[in-house]
Design a protein around this motif. Structure first.
Motif, PDB file in Angstrom:
ATOM      1  N   GLU A  49       0.762  -1.296  -0.162  1.00 31.34           N
ATOM      2  CA  GLU A  49       0.009  -0.001  -0.272  1.00 31.34           C
ATOM      3  C   GLU A  49       0.873   1.197  -0.090  1.00 31.34           C
ATOM      4  O   GLU A  49       0.454   2.357  -0.700  1.00 31.34           O
ATOM      5  CB  GLU A  49      -0.908  -0.022   1.255  1.00 31.34           C
ATOM      6  CG  GLU A  49      -2.022  -1.230   1.136  1.00 31.34           C
ATOM      7  CD  GLU A  49      -3.065  -0.872   0.184  1.00 31.34           C
ATOM      8  OE1 GLU A  49      -3.330   0.382  -0.288  1.00 31.34           O
ATOM      9  OE2 GLU A  49      -3.713  -1.729  -0.424  1.00 31.34           O
ATOM     10  N   GLN A  50       2.167   1.011   0.685  1.00 31.77           N
ATOM     11  CA  GLN A  50       2.904   2.446   0.732  1.00 31.77           C
ATOM     12  C   GLN A  50       3.472   2.645  -0.593  1.00 31.77           C
ATOM     13  O   GLN A  50       3.608   3.734  -0.909  1.00 31.77           O
ATOM     14  CB  GLN A  50       3.820   2.140   1.787  1.00 31.77           C
ATOM     15  CG  GLN A  50       4.945   3.142   1.824  1.00 31.77           C
ATOM     16  CD  GLN A  50       4.334   4.336   2.461  1.00 31.77           C
ATOM     17  OE1 GLN A  50       3.781   4.516   3.708  1.00 31.77           O
ATOM     18  NE2 GLN A  50       4.474   5.401   1.502  1.00 31.77           N
ATOM     19  N   THR A 107       0.642   4.147  -2.730  1.00 32.86           N
ATOM     20  CA  THR A 107       0.572   5.498  -2.302  1.00 32.86           C
ATOM     21  C   THR A 107       1.377   6.453  -2.883  1.00 32.86           C
ATOM     22  O   THR A 107       1.265   7.303  -3.605  1.00 32.86           O
ATOM     23  CB  THR A 107       0.488   5.851  -0.889  1.00 32.86           C
ATOM     24  OG1 THR A 107      -0.882   4.643  -0.263  1.00 32.86           O
ATOM     25  CG2 THR A 107       0.179   7.159  -0.300  1.00 32.86           C
ATOM     26  N   TYR A 160       1.253   9.436  -5.490  1.00 32.88           N
ATOM     27  CA  TYR A 160       1.445  10.785  -5.259  1.00 32.88           C
ATOM     28  C   TYR A 160       2.621  11.330  -6.115  1.00 32.88           C
ATOM     29  O   TYR A 160       2.597  12.499  -6.479  1.00 32.88           O
ATOM     30  CB  TYR A 160       2.272  10.694  -3.435  1.00 32.88           C
ATOM     31  CG  TYR A 160       2.571  11.882  -3.167  1.00 32.88           C
ATOM     32  CD1 TYR A 160       1.522  13.017  -2.769  1.00 32.88           C
ATOM     33  CD2 TYR A 160       3.766  12.473  -3.182  1.00 32.88           C
ATOM     34  CE1 TYR A 160       2.001  14.309  -2.457  1.00 32.88           C
ATOM     35  CE2 TYR A 160       4.285  13.791  -2.453  1.00 32.88           C
ATOM     36  CZ  TYR A 160       3.344  14.812  -2.099  1.00 32.88           C
ATOM     37  OH  TYR A 160       3.613  15.708  -1.487  1.00 32.88           O
ATOM     38  N   ILE A 197       1.299   6.108   4.233  1.00 33.61           N
ATOM     39  CA  ILE A 197       0.061   5.526   4.317  1.00 33.61           C
ATOM     40  C   ILE A 197      -0.462   6.187   5.816  1.00 33.61           C
ATOM     41  O   ILE A 197       0.061   6.277   6.855  1.00 33.61           O
ATOM     42  CB  ILE A 197      -0.167   4.217   4.411  1.00 33.61           C
ATOM     43  CG1 ILE A 197       0.916   3.542   5.475  1.00 33.61           C
ATOM     44  CG2 ILE A 197       0.277   3.740   2.908  1.00 33.61           C
ATOM     45  CD1 ILE A 197       0.889   1.905   5.326  1.00 33.61           C
TER      46      ILE A 197
END
Length: 305
Positions: free
Chosen positions: A43-44, A47, A51, A271
């Motif tokens: 997930e990091q 993300t 970004y 996150i």
């Protein structure tokens, strides 16, 4: 009465195999913590990609006088005003281009001095050595090759650079760490399953007299197996709870406090707690089901109860 008997048998089994139960809890907790950590790492990375990919540009570096003598791509000399204007005009006509910004050599020199003014090489760099460039913001960063193909090799263009390629090195490193965590998690998972199966077998063997009597009085196989399965489920549930504590503590001490990475690395979009908390139910469910299924299989395959 039956529920009370099952609960009492669970208590007896846990007390008889306290050391092995503790080992199961620890191994399940570590394996599930690594599992949750791998999910959070994924997930990091996602993300950060969302970004940063939204902020990266494609840079078209134009030839200057220094490049004219040093680079074969600029053999025809420094970029002319007409070439520069044509490049910008062609970029603005492309549907995939969102924005075009021209950076002069003087502006590039100013930015360089702001970032590297304290270094030794900065004292010998002059504005005419800096390359002017055209910064291109794409609507879809994946379409970089369209721009590269269209402008690489054109007169006045020294190189076309996708800033995303710089970030890919970081993301690939993070993926490698994630893969290592997954591999370690799988190893711990195998160890946990072996411990669970062995614990169930030892527990069933130590209570073979009781289970034999239950069989003689007509108890069903499932009723006999239930205490063993519940013992494994309890151990897995406790291990899953510890794994959740480790994940929450890891996020708290690494990002918010302790190492305080949120302040130490302000350019990284970490996150949030919502992502961490969203993974906890999955960790608990796996912690509950994995030992239960392993115990059921062990009883069916290895033991005749």
């Amino acid at each position: 009465m039956r529920a009370q008997f099952v609960l009492s048998e669970i208590g007896v089994g846990l007390r008889r195999n306290l050391t092995m139960t503790f080992a199961v809890i620890v191994s399940v907790a570590l394996s599930l913590a690594l599992f949750g950590g791998a999910l959070l790492m994924r997930e990091q990375v996602s993300t950060m990609k969302d970004y940063w990919y939204d902020k990266v540009n494609v840079s078209i570096f134009l030839c200057n006088k220094t490049d004219a003598s040093a680079s074969s791509k600029c053999a025809k000399g420094a970029v002319t005003t007409q070439q520069r204007e044509q490049i910008q005009a062609d970029l603005k006509k492309m549907d995939i281009v969102e924005n075009v910004i021209h950076e002069t050599a003087e502006e590039a020199f100013k930015h360089y001095k702001e970032q590297y003014g304290d270094t030794a090489i900065a004292s010998v760099i002059t504005p005419d050595q800096m390359q002017e460039s055209v910064r291109v913001k794409l609507k879809d960063p994946e379409k970089y090759k369209v721009v590269a193909t269209a402008f690489a090799g054109r007169d006045g263009v020294e190189s076309v650079q996708d800033q995303r390629s710089i970030l890919e090195t970081l993301f690939n490193m993070m993926r490698s760490v994630n893969y290592a965590a997954v591999a370690l998690m799988l190893l711990m998972l195998v160890i946990a399953l072996m411990l669970i199966i062995n614990t169930v077998r030892v527990s069933a063997f130590s209570r073979r007299r009781e289970t034999g009597i239950m069989r003689l009085v007509g108890a069903s196989s499932f009723y006999i197996q239930m205490p063993f399965i519940m013992e494994a489920a309890f151990s897995g549930l406790v291990g899953g709870a510890f794994a959740c504590v480790l994940l929450v503590a890891g996020r708290y001490f690494l990002v918010d406090h302790g190492l305080n990475l949120a302040e130490q690395m302000p350019l990284v979009n970490f996150i949030g707690w919502d992502v961490v908390l969203a993974q906890l139910p999955l960790v608990i469910v796996i912690g509950l089901l994995m030992p239960s299924v392993a115990a059921f299989i062990a009883l069916r395959k290895y033991l005749k109860v």
